[in-house]
Design a protein around this motif. Structure first.
Motif, PDB file in Angstrom:
ATOM      1  N   UNK A 169       0.898  -1.232   0.037  1.00 32.54           N
ATOM      2  CA  UNK A 169       0.048   0.088   0.029  1.00 32.54           C
ATOM      3  C   UNK A 169       0.791   1.356  -0.085  1.00 32.54           C
ATOM      4  N   UNK A 170       1.988   1.226   0.629  1.00 33.49           N
ATOM      5  CA  UNK A 170       2.772   2.325   0.836  1.00 33.49           C
ATOM      6  C   UNK A 170       3.478   2.664  -0.455  1.00 33.49           C
ATOM      7  N   UNK A 171       4.045   1.543  -1.220  1.00 29.34           N
ATOM      8  CA  UNK A 171       4.542   1.460  -2.505  1.00 29.34           C
ATOM      9  C   UNK A 171       3.953   2.021  -3.375  1.00 29.34           C
ATOM     10  N   UNK A 172       2.369   1.760  -3.499  1.00 26.32           N
ATOM     11  CA  UNK A 172       1.365   2.216  -4.466  1.00 26.32           C
ATOM     12  C   UNK A 172       1.215   3.830  -4.183  1.00 26.32           C
ATOM     13  N   UNK A 173       1.366   4.174  -2.903  1.00 27.71           N
ATOM     14  CA  UNK A 173       1.236   5.586  -2.554  1.00 27.71           C
ATOM     15  C   UNK A 173       2.203   6.601  -3.126  1.00 27.71           C
ATOM     16  N   UNK A 174       3.558   5.904  -3.027  1.00 26.07           N
ATOM     17  CA  UNK A 174       4.749   6.479  -3.830  1.00 26.07           C
ATOM     18  C   UNK A 174       4.483   6.580  -5.331  1.00 26.07           C
ATOM     19  N   UNK A 175       4.081   5.587  -5.804  1.00 27.64           N
ATOM     20  CA  UNK A 175       3.493   5.752  -7.291  1.00 27.64           C
ATOM     21  C   UNK A 175       2.793   6.621  -7.608  1.00 27.64           C
ATOM     22  N   UNK A 176       1.572   6.615  -6.633  1.00 31.02           N
ATOM     23  CA  UNK A 176       0.549   7.727  -6.846  1.00 31.02           C
ATOM     24  C   UNK A 176       1.003   9.112  -6.722  1.00 31.02           C
TER      25      UNK A 176
END
Length: 395
Positions: free
Chosen positions: A7-14
């Motif tokens: 979830x945190x990794x996806x947040x960085x991509x966002x």
């Protein structure tokens, strides 16, 4: 590298995608100011502010495997000066091309960076999408046909599970679109949650959405080609023997499973290829289920359920004990399989071959088929795209 929460990794991509959109907005504000004719004194305070905003945003962007955006907004007076010089030197055509490259460089850099981000994000979400697809597959397998539609089997809280899975799919897919699938119908049927809704999900919605997701997961990377001209390669008249042997040691267990999955889903005589992840599997390996389609001109089309066990074993052969254990595990699945296939990158012991032949002679159910390395090499010899995709240079 320490473990990172998905979830945190996806947040960085966002955040990166949000910054890309900010760069695109700055460019759209800047573009109308680009002079179409020779004119000076255009670099106003407003333009300088845009240039600083662009530079600050570019500085915030992380590298992608070493690649960064290395450009800035062009100086408007420089554009006019270039137009003047090219006109004076009568180099309008060559100068126009060079000038357009200079002007459009920021836009091209943004587009290239966005492409790399989306491509890498898809890779990040791939395993989780596979997992969620498996969850939905298992959930829908545990449904029963009724007079009014379908119902979940006793003890399965299916509707919340489907809702959570669809929410996660929407989060994972990112900018990959599902708009041409039945995802909207899927969500609507989850909302109403009646027996006929579940029937539509099982028979129509999920197969359509699932196909798009699996295609998304298996979208291949372009392969490097070591020759610039295939004609020259043929004219060189290459010599030497050709073999079907494959370097199986280049694969790990996961990529071997994916190869078998891809082989089945791209073969017309197999349909509804699914992963089966048993929660208590000691090796955390995944079986694959599929339907084998047999067409007979006299008796019509016949479908049988098949389960495939993948064994990426290079150090030893599959023996009788392995096969007995496999059959015991097959009995735990809710679906009754008509055929069991054991696919291995290695071989089977002679005792295992004798064991299977004795079963065939007396008609023991379910029949067991062996797909050793030699059989897989034969299958892949006529499927060069899959062969090349999985046996590229070792990682």
């Amino acid at each position: 590298m320490e473990e990172v929460d998905l979830s945190e990794a996806l947040e960085q991509f966002d955040r990166v995608l949000a910054n890309i959109e900010l760069l695109e907005k700055i460019w759209k504000r800047f573009e109308p100011h680009i002079p179409e004719s020779i004119s000076f004194g255009l670099d106003t305070d407003e333009i300088e502010q845009m240039r600083r905003e662009f530079a600050d945003t570019v500085e915030s962007m992380p590298a992608i495997d070493g690649h960064r955006i290395e450009t800035e907004l062009p100086i408007l007076d420089d554009i006019s000066h270039m137009r003047f010089e090219y006109a004076e030197a009568s180099l309008e055509i060559e100068g126009y091309r060079h000038l357009q490259d200079y002007i459009q460089e920021p836009k091209k850099a943004i587009d290239d960076y966005r492409y790399r981000v989306i491509k890498l994000r898809r890779k990040l979400a791939r395993k989780r999408i596979e997992h969620v697809v498996g969850i939905v597959d298992e959930c829908l397998r545990n449904t029963t046909e009724t007079e009014y539609g379908r119902e979940f089997n006793e003890g399965i809280n299916g509707w919340p599970l489907l809702g959570n899975a669809l929410d996660e799919i929407e989060r994972l897919r990112g900018q990959d679109t599902l708009q041409h699938t039945r995802v909207g119908d899927f969500r609507r049927h989850i909302y109403y949650s009646d027996a006929h809704d579940l029937r539509d999900i099982v028979e129509r919605d999920w197969p359509d959405v699932r196909t798009a997701l699996v295609d998304m997961v298996f979208e291949g990377e372009p392969l490097s080609v070591a020759v610039g001209d295939l004609g020259e390669l043929v004219r060189a008249e290459p010599m030497g023997p050709v073999t079907n042997r494959l370097p199986w040691e280049r694969l790990n267990s996961e990529s071997f499973e994916r190869l078998i999955f891809d082989l089945l889903r791209l073969t017309r005589s197999y349909d509804n290829v699914e992963w089966l992840t048993h929660p208590n599997a000691p090796d955390r390996g995944r079986d694959i289920s599929t339907e084998r389609i047999t067409v007979d001109d006299l008796t019509g089309t016949r479908r049988v359920h098949v389960v495939v066990q993948c064994k990426h074993w290079q150090s030893r052969s599959v023996n009788i004990e392995d096969l007995v254990s496999l059959l015991e595990k097959v009995q735990l699945w809710s679906r009754r399989f008509a055929v069991v296939i054991v696919a291995t990158s290695g071989r089977f012991t002679q005792d295992a071959v004798d064991w299977r032949e004795k079963r065939d002679q007396v008609g023991t159910f379910p029949p067991v088929e062996f797909w050793p390395d030699s059989h897989l090499e034969h299958l892949l010899a006529s499927r060069p795209a899959i062969r090349a995709q999985y046996f590229r240079d070792a990682e």
